[in-house]
Structures are given as structure tokens and as C-alpha cells.
Write an enzyme that holds these catalytic residues in place. Structure first.
Site, PDB file in Angstrom:
ATOM      1  N   SER A   1       0.804  -1.217   0.000  1.00 61.79           N
ATOM      2  CA  SER A   1       0.000   0.000   0.000  1.00 61.79           C
ATOM      3  C   SER A   1       0.845   1.279   0.000  1.00 61.79           C
ATOM      4  O   SER A   1       1.924   1.336   0.606  1.00 61.79           O
ATOM      5  CB  SER A   1      -0.946   0.035   1.208  1.00 61.79           C
ATOM      6  OG  SER A   1      -1.613   1.274   1.309  1.00 61.79           O
ATOM      7  N   TYR A  43      -2.816   0.545  10.419  1.00 63.09           N
ATOM      8  CA  TYR A  43      -2.615   0.253   8.994  1.00 63.09           C
ATOM      9  C   TYR A  43      -1.356   0.936   8.488  1.00 63.09           C
ATOM     10  O   TYR A  43      -0.514   0.319   7.830  1.00 63.09           O
ATOM     11  CB  TYR A  43      -3.835   0.716   8.198  1.00 63.09           C
ATOM     12  CG  TYR A  43      -3.833   0.293   6.746  1.00 63.09           C
ATOM     13  CD1 TYR A  43      -4.151  -1.015   6.390  1.00 63.09           C
ATOM     14  CD2 TYR A  43      -3.538   1.197   5.731  1.00 63.09           C
ATOM     15  CE1 TYR A  43      -4.164  -1.406   5.059  1.00 63.09           C
ATOM     16  CE2 TYR A  43      -3.546   0.821   4.399  1.00 63.09           C
ATOM     17  CZ  TYR A  43      -3.863  -0.491   4.071  1.00 63.09           C
ATOM     18  OH  TYR A  43      -3.866  -0.872   2.746  1.00 63.09           O
ATOM     19  N   LYS A  84       1.956  -1.265   7.355  1.00 62.75           N
ATOM     20  CA  LYS A  84       2.370  -1.248   5.952  1.00 62.75           C
ATOM     21  C   LYS A  84       3.781  -0.678   5.800  1.00 62.75           C
ATOM     22  O   LYS A  84       4.554  -1.137   4.949  1.00 62.75           O
ATOM     23  CB  LYS A  84       1.368  -0.455   5.116  1.00 62.75           C
ATOM     24  CG  LYS A  84       0.005  -1.125   4.986  1.00 62.75           C
ATOM     25  CD  LYS A  84       0.097  -2.459   4.278  1.00 62.75           C
ATOM     26  CE  LYS A  84      -1.277  -3.055   3.993  1.00 62.75           C
ATOM     27  NZ  LYS A  84      -1.177  -4.348   3.260  1.00 62.75           N
TER      28      LYS A  84
END
Length: 262
Positions: free
Chosen positions: A138, A151, A155
Site C-alpha cells: 500500500s 494500517y 504497511k
């Protein structure tokens, strides 16, 4: 890396980017595609779309034994794994309110799953003279993620781990790419928009929302060029350049951007 005649594993492949990757690799002539997901029925449906060259396996990528088992299944029924796509991912939509469980679960899927994949396949690939890892990481791992602290952190850690593997194993024939898209039209993205998450609104307002099949096309091109960063949204490279050139200015800009969403 061209996937024709290669054996490929794709995790998180029952839907979204993973499904698109599995289908595109099959269309490119992969010798075999192992479709792995917690959703056993979904994985089986994707394998059925591909046909006899595909194998569906239920796997929890947060369990190292499951990851090793799916690699064993691929090598037993399809052949030695040439390309492992560690694609499964989760999002929380939480910031400082994220619970310890949110943090541990997100890190388990978004970071540790890549570690388990590398442990399972890299030694075997080195013995055979080479192989390829594709990790879905991502754009959030490069330029953060408004609204979702676990998140963003997980990532970024995934990208850092991919760099480490590339640095230590490149001379032994291992190639690594990280797939770093922004908005992709997946169920996860749609659910975020439906629930009005800041994260989803930020992504949707930052650039085009791509179909998973478009992302898979960028992946095939990136693998052929053996690029470390595969950026389906080219503007991400510009965001990253500005971040590196002037971090304080970039942080100010990101802060103003987040404020505009709240």
C-alpha cells in the site's frame, strides 16, 4: 520476471486485488496458481475460474504453520514456487482509539504474514538458484494513512521488511517487489466509504480509484521490469519525493489535508 510457465502463490486471493492477480497470472500463462484465503469457498470459486492449473487452499496467513503448509501444497501439486504474492491485508479505521487487539491483529496480517512467507519460500528459492516475492504493502506504507494508525504502521513495516530481504538476498537470486497502490475498488474500500471512514475518504480524494484488474496489469509490468516499487498510482512517487525533500513541509501539508476531512 515473467509469469509464463511459472508456479505462483497468491494469498488473500478470494477477492479484490488477490483475485485479480490470480486471474491475470493465469491469463499470462502461469504453469500453476495456488489461490489461498481464509474464505475457503471464495478461494475455490477463483480456482474454478482458472481451471485445472489452479489449486485452492484455505490458509490463515497469521499462522506460520498455515503458510508453510500452503507452500508445501503448491510444491506437491503444482511444482516449485517461483513467485509468492503475499497479498492478504486488513484495515481498522482507528487512530489512538485502536485497541491492543486492533494493533496485534493488523500487524499479524499486514506485516508478519510477509515474514512467514519469506521464511517458508526464500531458503527453497535460494537452493534452486532464485525466486521472486511480491508483497502488497500500500501507498500508506510510504506516505502514511489518514485515520488509521495500525494500517499505516504495519504497511511501513512491511516495506521495511521487503527492503531487508532484497538487501540480504539479492545476490542469491531473490528479487522483491512491493505493490503500493492508493485507492482500489475492493470490498474493503467500498465498506470504508459506506461507513464514512476518514481513511476511505482520504484515499478517494487523493487520486483515481482503480479496478483490481488495472492493478494486476501494473503488477505484470512491474514484475517484467523487476522494479522494487510497483506504483499503480504514479502520483505516489511525487508524494514520496516531496516527503523526502522537505519532511516538515510535507507533514504540514498532510496535517492540513487531514483537517479538511474532519
Amino acid at each position: 520476471m515473467r509469469v509464463e510457465d511459472k508456479v505462483v502463490v497468491v494469498t488473500g486471493a478470494a477477492g479484490g486485488i488477490g483475485r485479480a492477480l490470480a486471474l491475470r497470472f493465469a491469463a499470462e500463462g502461469a504453469a500453476g496458481v495456488l489461490v489461498a484465503d481464509l474464505d475457503e469457498a471464495g478461494a475455490a470459486a477463483v480456482a474454478a475460474e482458472i481451471g485445472e492449473r489452479a489449486l485452492a487452499v484455505r490458509a490463515d496467513v497469521t499462522v506460520e504453520d498455515d503458510v508453510r503448509a500452503l507452500v508445501d501444497a503448491a510444491e506437491r501439486d503444482l511444482g516449485p514456487v517461483d513467485l509468492f504474492c503475499s497479498n492478504a491485508g486488513v484495515i481498522t479505521g482507528h487512530g489512538l482509539d485502536a485497541s491492543d487487539l486492533d494493533w496485534s491483529a493488523t500487524l499479524a496480517v499486514n506485516t508478519m504474514a510477509h515474514v512467514y512467507a519469506a521464511r517458508a519460500v526464500v531458503p527453497r528459492m535460494v537452493e534452486r538458484g532464485g525466486g521472486y516475492l511480491l508483497n502488497t504493502c500500500s501507498a500508506a506504507g510510504l506516505v502514511s494513512c489518514p485515520g488509521d494508525a495500525p494500517y499505516a504502521v504495519s504497511k511501513a513495516a512491511a516495506i521495511s521488511f521487503a527492503e531487508w530481504v532484497a538487501i540480504h538476498y539479492r545476490a542469491r537470486g531473490i528479487r522483491v517487489s512491493v505493490l503500493c497502490p492508493q485507492g482500489v475498488r475492493t470490498r474493503m474500500m467500498e465498506r470504508g466509504l459506506e461507513e464514512d471512514h476518514v481513511t476511505a475518504r482520504a484515499v478517494a480524494s487523493s487520486g483515481a480509484v482503480l479496478d483490481p484488474a488495472e492493478v494486476a496489469g501494473h503488477v505484470v509490468e512491474g514484475l517484467a521490469d523487476e522494479r522494487f516499487y510497483i506504483l499503480p498510482h504514479p502520483e505516489v512517487a511525487g508524494f514520496l519525493a516531496r516527503k523526502v525533500a522537505d519532511p516538515d513541509r510535507w507533514l504540514d501539508g498532510m496535517s492540513r489535508f487531514v483537517e479538511s476531512l474532519t
